[in-house]
Motif scaffolding. Structure first.
Motif, PDB file in Angstrom:
ATOM      1  N   LEU A   1       0.829  -1.204   0.000  1.00 19.51           N
ATOM      2  CA  LEU A   1       0.000   0.000   0.000  1.00 19.51           C
ATOM      3  C   LEU A   1       0.871   1.266   0.000  1.00 19.51           C
ATOM      4  O   LEU A   1       0.599   2.219  -0.734  1.00 19.51           O
ATOM      5  N   LEU A   2       1.921   1.262   0.800  1.00 21.24           N
ATOM      6  CA  LEU A   2       2.815   2.404   0.847  1.00 21.24           C
ATOM      7  C   LEU A   2       3.514   2.613  -0.497  1.00 21.24           C
ATOM      8  O   LEU A   2       3.677   3.741  -0.957  1.00 21.24           O
TER       9      LEU A   2
ATOM     10  N   GLN B   1       1.696   6.800  -6.775  1.00 24.22           N
ATOM     11  CA  GLN B   1       0.625   7.748  -7.115  1.00 24.22           C
ATOM     12  C   GLN B   1       1.074   9.188  -6.884  1.00 24.22           C
ATOM     13  O   GLN B   1       0.835  10.068  -7.711  1.00 24.22           O
ATOM     14  N   LEU B   2       1.718   9.418  -5.752  1.00 25.11           N
ATOM     15  CA  LEU B   2       2.178  10.771  -5.446  1.00 25.11           C
ATOM     16  C   LEU B   2       3.246  11.234  -6.434  1.00 25.11           C
ATOM     17  O   LEU B   2       3.254  12.399  -6.848  1.00 25.11           O
TER      18      LEU B   2
ATOM     19  N   GLU C   1       2.784  15.088 -13.112  1.00 30.59           N
ATOM     20  CA  GLU C   1       1.682  15.704 -13.851  1.00 30.59           C
ATOM     21  C   GLU C   1       1.573  17.202 -13.536  1.00 30.59           C
ATOM     22  O   GLU C   1       1.390  18.031 -14.432  1.00 30.59           O
ATOM     23  N   GLU C   2       1.712  17.560 -12.279  1.00 30.22           N
ATOM     24  CA  GLU C   2       1.657  18.969 -11.891  1.00 30.22           C
ATOM     25  C   GLU C   2       2.828  19.745 -12.483  1.00 30.22           C
ATOM     26  O   GLU C   2       2.666  20.890 -12.911  1.00 30.22           O
TER      27      GLU C   2
END
Length: 169
Positions: free
Chosen positions: A38-39, A45-46, A52-53
């Protein structure tokens, strides 16, 4: 704190990926493996969101800026048109005031006029002969013609002597 945990914390604080060290800490423990997975997904994702940003910041905003440029250009055209109108109006006022021998700023109608203080009414100055012939004489001739036809002023039976409607082109 174990040396492995200290190493993991140090990697995390430095911004380096912690995948290998996390895998070593998890070992064969299935519960820790699920948490580690999960981590790892959250970290991916981050990172993807951050990339993307960064791309969005680099991407030019052509569409909104183009629309803004069009509006700015339209406003500039309108300002230029208004400036032309003001120039024409000033030129006309200058000609009329010269023909009437009046203040070229206010025709004597403004008590706080910097030029005449309201005393530059028509006839207060000698009229310009050329402007007088161009502006005043046609009106004098028309007035004289109208008076000669009726003896008083307006010819009530002839609608052509009525005041023209200047509002329509």
């Amino acid at each position: 704190m174990t040396p492995e945990m200290a190493s993991l914390l140090q990697q995390h604080l430095s911004g380096a990926p912690a995948g290998d060290t996390l895998a070593q800490l998890v070992g064969d423990d299935p519960e820790l493996a699920a948490i580690a997975q999960l981590l790892s997904r959250r970290e991916q994702q981050l990172e993807a969101q951050l990339r993307e940003e960064e791309l969005e910041e680099e991407r030019p905003l052509d569409i909104p800026l183009a629309a803004e440029d069009d509006r700015v250009e339209l406003l500039r055209d309108q300002v230029a048109s208004f400036a032309d109108d003001v120039t024409r109006i000033r030129d006309t006022l200058e000609l009329v005031s010269a023909a009437l021998g009046a203040c070229p700023t206010c025709l004597g109608a403004d008590d706080v006029c910097a030029l005449c203080h309201g005393r530059g009414v028509p006839g207060s100055l000698p009229p310009d002969p050329v402007a007088f012939d161009q502006i005043v004489m046609p009106a004098v001739r028309a007035h004289a013609f109208t008076r000669s036809r009726t003896g008083r002023g307006l010819d009530q039976e002839n609608p052509k002597t009525e005041t023209p409607d200047w509002s329509t082109p």
